[in-house]
Write a protein that holds these residues in place. Structure first.
Motif, mmCIF file in Angstrom:
data_model
loop_
_atom_site.group_PDB
_atom_site.id
_atom_site.type_symbol
_atom_site.label_atom_id
_atom_site.label_comp_id
_atom_site.label_asym_id
_atom_site.label_seq_id
_atom_site.Cartn_x
_atom_site.Cartn_y
_atom_site.Cartn_z
ATOM 1 N N VAL A 83 16.787 65.399 45.856
ATOM 2 C CA VAL A 83 17.519 65.384 44.588
ATOM 3 C C VAL A 83 18.634 64.346 44.576
ATOM 4 O O VAL A 83 19.404 64.272 43.620
ATOM 5 N N GLY A 84 18.704 63.534 45.636
ATOM 6 C CA GLY A 84 19.701 62.476 45.648
ATOM 7 C C GLY A 84 19.753 61.770 46.989
ATOM 8 O O GLY A 84 19.231 62.266 47.994
ATOM 9 N N PHE A 85 20.367 60.598 47.000
ATOM 10 C CA PHE A 85 20.585 59.864 48.246
ATOM 11 C C PHE A 85 21.722 58.868 48.031
ATOM 12 O O PHE A 85 22.068 58.519 46.899
ATOM 13 N N SER A 86 22.283 58.398 49.140
ATOM 14 C CA SER A 86 23.247 57.299 49.088
ATOM 15 C C SER A 86 23.080 56.459 50.339
ATOM 16 O O SER A 86 22.745 56.966 51.414
ATOM 17 N N LEU A 87 23.303 55.145 50.173
ATOM 18 C CA LEU A 87 23.230 54.210 51.286
ATOM 19 C C LEU A 87 24.608 53.635 51.554
ATOM 20 O O LEU A 87 25.474 53.600 50.677
ATOM 21 N N PHE A 88 24.782 53.127 52.780
ATOM 22 C CA PHE A 88 26.082 52.660 53.241
ATOM 23 C C PHE A 88 25.849 51.500 54.201
ATOM 24 O O PHE A 88 24.994 51.572 55.084
ATOM 25 N N ARG A 89 26.607 50.402 54.024
ATOM 26 C CA ARG A 89 26.389 49.228 54.882
ATOM 27 C C ARG A 89 27.675 48.414 54.978
ATOM 28 O O ARG A 89 28.582 48.566 54.157
ATOM 29 N N ARG A 90 27.728 47.527 55.969
ATOM 30 C CA ARG A 90 28.812 46.568 56.051
ATOM 31 C C ARG A 90 28.735 45.626 54.862
ATOM 32 O O ARG A 90 27.659 45.216 54.429
ATOM 33 N N PHE A 91 29.888 45.257 54.336
ATOM 34 C CA PHE A 91 29.930 44.289 53.245
ATOM 35 C C PHE A 91 31.331 43.720 53.152
ATOM 36 O O PHE A 91 32.319 44.468 53.204
ATOM 37 N N GLY A 92 31.424 42.392 52.979
ATOM 38 C CA GLY A 92 32.719 41.776 52.751
ATOM 39 C C GLY A 92 33.729 42.136 53.817
ATOM 40 O O GLY A 92 33.461 42.045 55.013
ATOM 41 N N ARG A 93 34.899 42.562 53.392
ATOM 42 C CA ARG A 93 35.990 42.872 54.319
ATOM 43 C C ARG A 93 35.916 44.289 54.875
ATOM 44 O O ARG A 93 36.808 44.714 55.610
ATOM 45 N N GLY A 94 34.869 45.029 54.539
ATOM 46 C CA GLY A 94 34.741 46.398 55.027
ATOM 47 C C GLY A 94 33.318 46.901 54.875
ATOM 48 O O GLY A 94 32.389 46.389 55.498
ATOM 49 N N TYR A 95 33.171 47.904 54.004
ATOM 50 C CA TYR A 95 31.884 48.553 53.814
ATOM 51 C C TYR A 95 31.612 48.747 52.318
ATOM 52 O O TYR A 95 32.533 48.756 51.501
ATOM 53 N N ALA A 96 30.324 48.914 51.993
ATOM 54 C CA ALA A 96 29.921 49.194 50.615
ATOM 55 C C ALA A 96 29.091 50.460 50.573
ATOM 56 O O ALA A 96 28.228 50.685 51.437
ATOM 57 N N ILE A 97 29.363 51.290 49.578
ATOM 58 C CA ILE A 97 28.559 52.484 49.311
ATOM 59 C C ILE A 97 27.654 52.159 48.134
ATOM 60 O O ILE A 97 28.123 51.744 47.076
ATOM 61 N N GLY A 98 26.361 52.341 48.317
ATOM 62 C CA GLY A 98 25.448 52.108 47.216
ATOM 63 C C GLY A 98 24.126 51.537 47.698
ATOM 64 O O GLY A 98 24.073 50.865 48.730
ATOM 65 N N PRO A 99 23.065 51.846 47.000
ATOM 66 C CA PRO A 99 23.087 52.628 45.773
ATOM 67 C C PRO A 99 23.289 54.121 46.029
ATOM 68 O O PRO A 99 23.064 54.614 47.122
#
Length: 295
Positions: A195-211
């Protein structure tokens, strides 16, 4: 009397992996946060073009992503500040649009780029809100009874792709396998149903949550739990999330220290804008996009 050297018209060609260093330098000069690794991810999942000056230096970029046979996105349109005003951005856009053909195409427009995109047939259809910040302790979000979070595994990938495509209206079959090589994931299940999910990765100066994708729930608790999972696990780290306008989480994120720092216009071409002001699916909704290029 000194000679005036006229600049030759730029040359244009397909974006290659070896262009990532130069493209990264352009994005740094433009004040964008992307790392070379972020460029690599987006090149691995898409294609694009570069403009070169007569010395062979890359002075402009534009990338695009095909989302199945009928849709696509584009982004990372950058022209060196010293070369702007020569029609380079327009030419790069024309090459990208030719490659995408008649697909319904989306982009996220900076204020500087919006007039050009309008001339090329794009219309504003919605917005995206950029939130970022460094968060301390995060209070746990109480899930609806029967819901539970668990880590994403390789066996889950086909189901995640299906859910991501349904919620966004964009076929994610080509982009998600490479994205998942860079990202961690967490799933939300109810009685064994995703019924849902989220992804998380390194990005830029820190981290990004999405999608982030979740089925509707009271007070959007499912979406909040999927986001709070990463905020709690990486407390004290700089994080960013870009969520569609109207997602309803702005006040909650602001209260956590994830401040809204920008709102960007989403634009569409080859289909009336009014068809894309709402949600593609009646049950599942996007609460965080991949980024402002891939959508």
């Amino acid at each position: 009397m000194s000679e005036i050297r006229l600049k030759k018209a730029p040359a244009y060609r397909a974006f290659r992996s070896s262009d990532i260093v130069a493209a990264h330098a352009l994005s740094i000069a433009a004040g964008w946060p992307h790392r070379a690794e972020d460029w690599q991810l987006m090149f691995d999942t898409g294609n694009g073009f570069v403009a070169q000056d007569d010395s062979g230096e890359v002075i402009g970029t534009a990338l695009y992503w095909k989302c199945g046979a009928g849709r696509g996105t584009l982004g990372l349109v950058i022209v060196s500040s010293e070369e702007q005003g020569r029609g380079i951005g327009r030419k790069l856009m024309e090459l990208v649009l030719e490659a995408l053909g008649n697909r319904v195409t989306f982009l996220y427009a900076t204020p500087a780029g919006k007039p050009l995109y309008e001339k090329l047939g794009f219309e504003a259809c919605s917005t995206v809100d950029q939130h970022q910040g460094t968060v301390g302790s995060v209070q746990a979000v109480l899930l609806p009874a029967g819901d539970q979070l668990r880590p994403l595994t390789g066996d889950d990938i086909p189901h995640v792709i299906e859910l991501a495509s349904r919620a966004s209206g964009l076929d994610r079959g080509e982009t998600f396998p490479a994205l998942l090589d860079f990202a961690e994931g967490v799933l939300l299940e109810r009685s064994g149903e995703l019924v849902g999910f989220s992804l998380f990765r390194r990005f830029g100066r820190g981290y990004a949550i999405g999608p982030v994708v979740a089925a509707h729930s009271p007070d959007d608790r499912r979406a909040k739990a999927l986001i709070a999972h990463w905020l709690a696990q990486y407390a004290g780290e700089f994080m960013r999330i870009d969520l569609p306008g109207g997602a309803g989480l702005n006040d909650w994120l602001n209260g956590l220290g994830m401040t809204r720092v920008d709102t960007v216009v989403r634009m569409v071409r080859n289909e009336p804008a009014e068809r894309h002001g709402g949600e593609p699916d009646p049950i599942y909704r996007v609460f965080g996009i991949i980024n402002q290029a891939m959508g």
